[in-house]
Design a protein around this motif. Sequence first.
Motif, PDB file in Angstrom:
ATOM      1  N   ALA A 284       0.975  -1.356  -0.119  1.00 14.32           N
ATOM      2  CA  ALA A 284      -0.085  -0.038  -0.067  1.00 14.32           C
ATOM      3  C   ALA A 284       0.917   1.308   0.031  1.00 14.32           C
ATOM      4  N   VAL A 285       0.444   2.336  -0.652  1.00 16.14           N
ATOM      5  CA  VAL A 285       0.882   3.778  -0.603  1.00 16.14           C
ATOM      6  C   VAL A 285       0.151   4.418   0.379  1.00 16.14           C
ATOM      7  N   LEU A 286       0.931   4.877   1.692  1.00 14.37           N
ATOM      8  CA  LEU A 286       0.342   5.168   2.886  1.00 14.37           C
ATOM      9  C   LEU A 286       0.352   6.894   2.503  1.00 14.37           C
ATOM     10  N   VAL A 287      -0.967   7.528   2.712  1.00 11.84           N
ATOM     11  CA  VAL A 287      -1.092   8.762   2.802  1.00 11.84           C
ATOM     12  C   VAL A 287      -1.735   9.584   3.951  1.00 11.84           C
ATOM     13  N   GLY A 288      -1.008  10.589   4.420  1.00 19.10           N
ATOM     14  CA  GLY A 288      -1.705  11.342   5.846  1.00 19.10           C
ATOM     15  C   GLY A 288      -1.260  12.651   5.697  1.00 19.10           C
ATOM     16  N   ARG A 289      -1.166  13.576   6.906  1.00 21.70           N
ATOM     17  CA  ARG A 289      -0.719  14.858   7.188  1.00 21.70           C
ATOM     18  C   ARG A 289      -1.607  15.576   5.942  1.00 21.70           C
ATOM     19  N   LEU A 290      -2.592  15.175   5.630  1.00 21.41           N
ATOM     20  CA  LEU A 290      -3.197  16.213   4.654  1.00 21.41           C
ATOM     21  C   LEU A 290      -3.792  17.619   5.449  1.00 21.41           C
ATOM     22  N   ARG A 291      -3.431  18.483   4.665  1.00 24.17           N
ATOM     23  CA  ARG A 291      -3.884  19.961   5.143  1.00 24.17           C
ATOM     24  C   ARG A 291      -3.629  20.928   4.007  1.00 24.17           C
ATOM     25  N   ARG A 292      -4.519  21.757   3.809  1.00 27.64           N
ATOM     26  CA  ARG A 292      -4.537  22.785   2.803  1.00 27.64           C
ATOM     27  C   ARG A 292      -3.169  23.653   3.058  1.00 27.64           C
ATOM     28  N   ASP A 293      -2.772  23.974   1.916  1.00 25.16           N
ATOM     29  CA  ASP A 293      -1.611  25.066   1.970  1.00 25.16           C
ATOM     30  C   ASP A 293      -2.073  26.454   2.246  1.00 25.16           C
ATOM     31  N   GLU A 294      -2.083  27.112   3.427  1.00 20.25           N
ATOM     32  CA  GLU A 294      -2.552  28.278   3.649  1.00 20.25           C
ATOM     33  C   GLU A 294      -1.972  29.609   3.005  1.00 20.25           C
ATOM     34  N   THR A 295      -1.033  29.183   2.240  1.00 20.04           N
ATOM     35  CA  THR A 295      -0.390  30.371   1.493  1.00 20.04           C
ATOM     36  C   THR A 295      -0.811  30.629   0.301  1.00 20.04           C
ATOM     37  N   GLN A 296      -1.584  29.683  -0.254  1.00 22.53           N
ATOM     38  CA  GLN A 296      -2.257  29.989  -1.565  1.00 22.53           C
ATOM     39  C   GLN A 296      -3.503  28.975  -1.954  1.00 22.53           C
ATOM     40  N   PRO A 297      -4.448  29.386  -2.600  1.00 20.21           N
ATOM     41  CA  PRO A 297      -5.349  28.736  -3.109  1.00 20.21           C
ATOM     42  C   PRO A 297      -5.244  27.323  -3.663  1.00 20.21           C
ATOM     43  N   LYS A 298      -5.800  26.546  -3.818  1.00 16.60           N
ATOM     44  CA  LYS A 298      -6.047  25.384  -4.697  1.00 16.60           C
ATOM     45  C   LYS A 298      -4.884  24.528  -4.474  1.00 16.60           C
ATOM     46  N   THR A 299      -4.208  24.438  -3.126  1.00 16.21           N
ATOM     47  CA  THR A 299      -2.944  23.750  -3.145  1.00 16.21           C
ATOM     48  C   THR A 299      -3.051  22.925  -1.833  1.00 16.21           C
ATOM     49  N   LEU A 300      -2.540  21.728  -1.735  1.00 12.47           N
ATOM     50  CA  LEU A 300      -2.672  20.748  -0.646  1.00 12.47           C
ATOM     51  C   LEU A 300      -1.240  20.243  -0.341  1.00 12.47           C
ATOM     52  N   ASN A 301      -1.324  20.203   0.978  1.00 13.55           N
ATOM     53  CA  ASN A 301      -0.058  19.425   1.551  1.00 13.55           C
ATOM     54  C   ASN A 301      -0.150  17.804   2.084  1.00 13.55           C
ATOM     55  N   MET A 302       0.705  16.927   1.565  1.00 15.81           N
ATOM     56  CA  MET A 302       0.263  15.547   1.962  1.00 15.81           C
ATOM     57  C   MET A 302       1.703  14.958   2.443  1.00 15.81           C
TER      58      MET A 302
END
Length: 331
Positions: A284-302
């Motif tokens: 499996a590819v494990l994905v976590g620490r999801l959060r919006r990049d608060e410095t710019q729109p339409k951008t995700l940190n994972m």
Amino acid sequence: MKVAVVGATGLVGTEMLKVLAERNFPVTELLPVASARSVGQEIEFRGQKYKVVSLDDAIAARPAVAIFSAGGAISLQEAPRFAAVGTVVIDNSSAWRMDPTKKLVVPEINAHTLTADDKIVANPNCSTIQLVVALNELHKKYKVERIVVSTYQSVTGTGKQAVDQMMQERAGQTASNPAYPHRIDLNVLPHIDVFQENGYTKEEMKMVLETKKIFGDDAIRLTATTVRVPVMGGHSEAVNVEFAQEFDLEDVRELLRHTEGVELVDDVQKNVYPMPQNAHGRDAVLVGRLRRDETQPKTLNMWVVADNLRKGAATNAVQIAEVMVKMGLLG
Ligand code: 2RA
């Protein structure tokens, strides 16, 4: 089915044999291939002993498929020789990945592009595979425009010599046959593969070029910093991804829960997030620490973690063979 594994005694080759057995791939005869000095050496597969054979003997045996993990030079030279006798080659080296006539395949994403003409199929780089598997459904819905990725890559990615160096350093010894000019243990090395003219390493440029090819989208912009860390079990990646469309974080979570090959591991209130020790030995590819990049729109940190020897190499290659059998392209 006659199956050759070229590089059968290396870290990835050994994992390929393990995965072939685990997934009950229809092997009727195994041809383990390694360097001349290993010919005659015995390896065990599904409780049976097999002698390592030479490349020439393996080609003469005309296997249905040859799964390679033996470095680029050997792949460039030997893959066409197998293909010439009708063998399908699935190659884990970088030799054929950017060849415009060869498919670069992650089964969850682009196995449907394979045809009977594909006699040499390229397995992508481990750090690319886990990234594109994690982004696959998000890309379909929101369209990836730009990725900034930093990797924390297991020392197993370099190979046995580097693992030995790390363990000797950890035991307080001087490494007898170092793979790196610098210490590995209690250190991090921002240097994987060779430096290019543009200041990036080959590993970083693989992520740039392979991601575009696998998604079939040349407009994707990616910049990478790939780092070697004294860790076993898997590669970790900090991913900042900008999409063309705005997203809702809960929708992103739901999409990831339904992304083939992905496991969402994300509950920071309970200290739950992906770690190499939890990825080790799994596909499996494990994905976590999801959060919006608060410095710019339409951008995700994972944060993305996977076992680089399995889904990053051996399992992805065996899955390509499996899907080719299902498609009637192999066997
Ligand atoms: C590494 N991805 O980790 C490269 C090759 N396995 O060194």
